[in-house]
Design a protein around this motif. Structure first.
Motif: not given
Ligand code: MG
Ligand code: C2E
Ligand code: MG
Ligand code: MG
Length: 283
Positions: A186-187, A209, A243
């Motif tokens: 993630d990110d 991200d 995202e």
């Molecule tokens: Mg994220």
């Protein structure tokens, strides 16, 4: 900096000092708040919202991400930024992650059976939680008890603190892989270990991200960063999910760089289970 042990503060240099009144009050209110989060978990007031993840220019469904929300009896809907850190600090993030993961697996299993549709389900797991030895076993239990198909589950590693020993957690991830579970970072690009994760863990997906996407139409440096990360993902044969896609401009630029999986307000905000059921009907 330092550690607080029963109303004394132990400084890094070893000095021990009693807390002043203000510090004690602060500690009390933090503890109370942590307790109220636990009560929320016990009562089922903390549960997932669902944000769609799209592919093929948004024409096709890729999956959904479960995002924790706290339906507070007085405060209304509380976002994760207001409770995840506390759950990590007071060491019950594993419980929170499991509550969300279990509920999401139950809900999505039911929905898949009802509609005959299949899609990826992503859940967020804190790096603090991943360090625990029985983490993979707990996920296996949830899959077993809910009947959710393992190869449609993706674990998103959300990092707020450093995992020092990635080689140790690699064993945990091999266990998950052997079940068919997918691993996402993630990110990506903003966390301590982004690149080390790729080196040591059997990663399937990186999530670019939203901080890089936000100004991608205005900032040449953000454009270059996005392009490079997408290229890296392609070279390593990984899925790249962008995202925070909020506009056609974002979508066009990212698509031209070769990224074809998107998540963001442009398509949909995180939805209640009911909202997600309705959304799913168009596919
Ligand atoms: Mg994220
Ligand atoms: P994340 O996993 O990176 O999730 C994406 C966040 O971006 C979500 O915020 C989502 O609502 C938001 N978002 C999605 N599209 C857009 C967009 O187009 N624009 C903008 N500005 N934001 C967008 P949310 O739901 O507030 O969650 C924040 C973070 O809290 C998550 O970031 C994740 O790190 C953490 N989190 C959420 N649920 C859980 C959980 O069950 N366990 C753990 N450990 N962490 C969680
Ligand atoms: Mg996530
Ligand atoms: Mg995040």
């Amino acid at each position: 900096l330092g550690l607080i042990i029963s109303n004394y503060k132990v400084h890094d240099c070893g000095d021990i000092q009693p807390l002043n009144q203000h510090q004690e009050d602060e500690l009390d209110s933090k503890l109370l708040y942590a307790e109220s989060i636990k009560t929320g978990l016990k009562n089922g007031d903390i549960f997932p919202y669902y944000q769609p993840v799209l592919t093929s220019d948004g024409q096709k469904l890729h999956g959904v991400e479960a995002l924790a929300r706290w339906e507070h009896p007085e405060k209304g809907l509380v976002p994760p930024i207001d409770f995840i850190d506390h759950a990590e600090e007071y060491d019950f993030i594993d419980w929170l992650d499991e509550v969300i993961c279990r509920r999401a697996c139950e809900d999505m299993k039911q929905l898949m059976d009802l509609t005959g549709k299949k899609f990826m389900l992503s859940v967020n797991i804190s790096a603090v939680h991943i360090r625990k030895k029985d983490f993979a076993q707990r996920i296996e239990t949830i899959l077993h008890e809910t009947g959710f198909p393992a190869n449609y589950l993706s674990i998103e590693i959300t990092e707020t603190s450093l995992i020092e020993n990635l080689k140790d957690v690699a064993v945990t991830f091999q266990h998950l892989k052997s079940l068919g579970v997918k691993i996402s970072i993630d990110d990506f690009g903003t966390t301590y270990s982004s690149l080390n994760y790729l080196k040591y863990l059997p990663v399937d997906t990186i999530k670019l991200d939203k901080a890089f996407i936000h100004d991608v139409d205005k900032s040449p440096i953000d454009r270059r960063i996005c392009k490079t990360i997408i290229q890296l993902g392609c070279d390593l044969n990984l899925d790249v999910i962008a995202e925070g896609v909020e506009s056609t401009k974002h979508l066009t630029i990212i698509r031209d760089f070769g990224c074809d999986i998107y998540q963001g307000y442009y398509f949909s905000k995180p939805l209640t289970l009911e909202g997600w059921k309705d959304y799913l009907e168009q596919f």
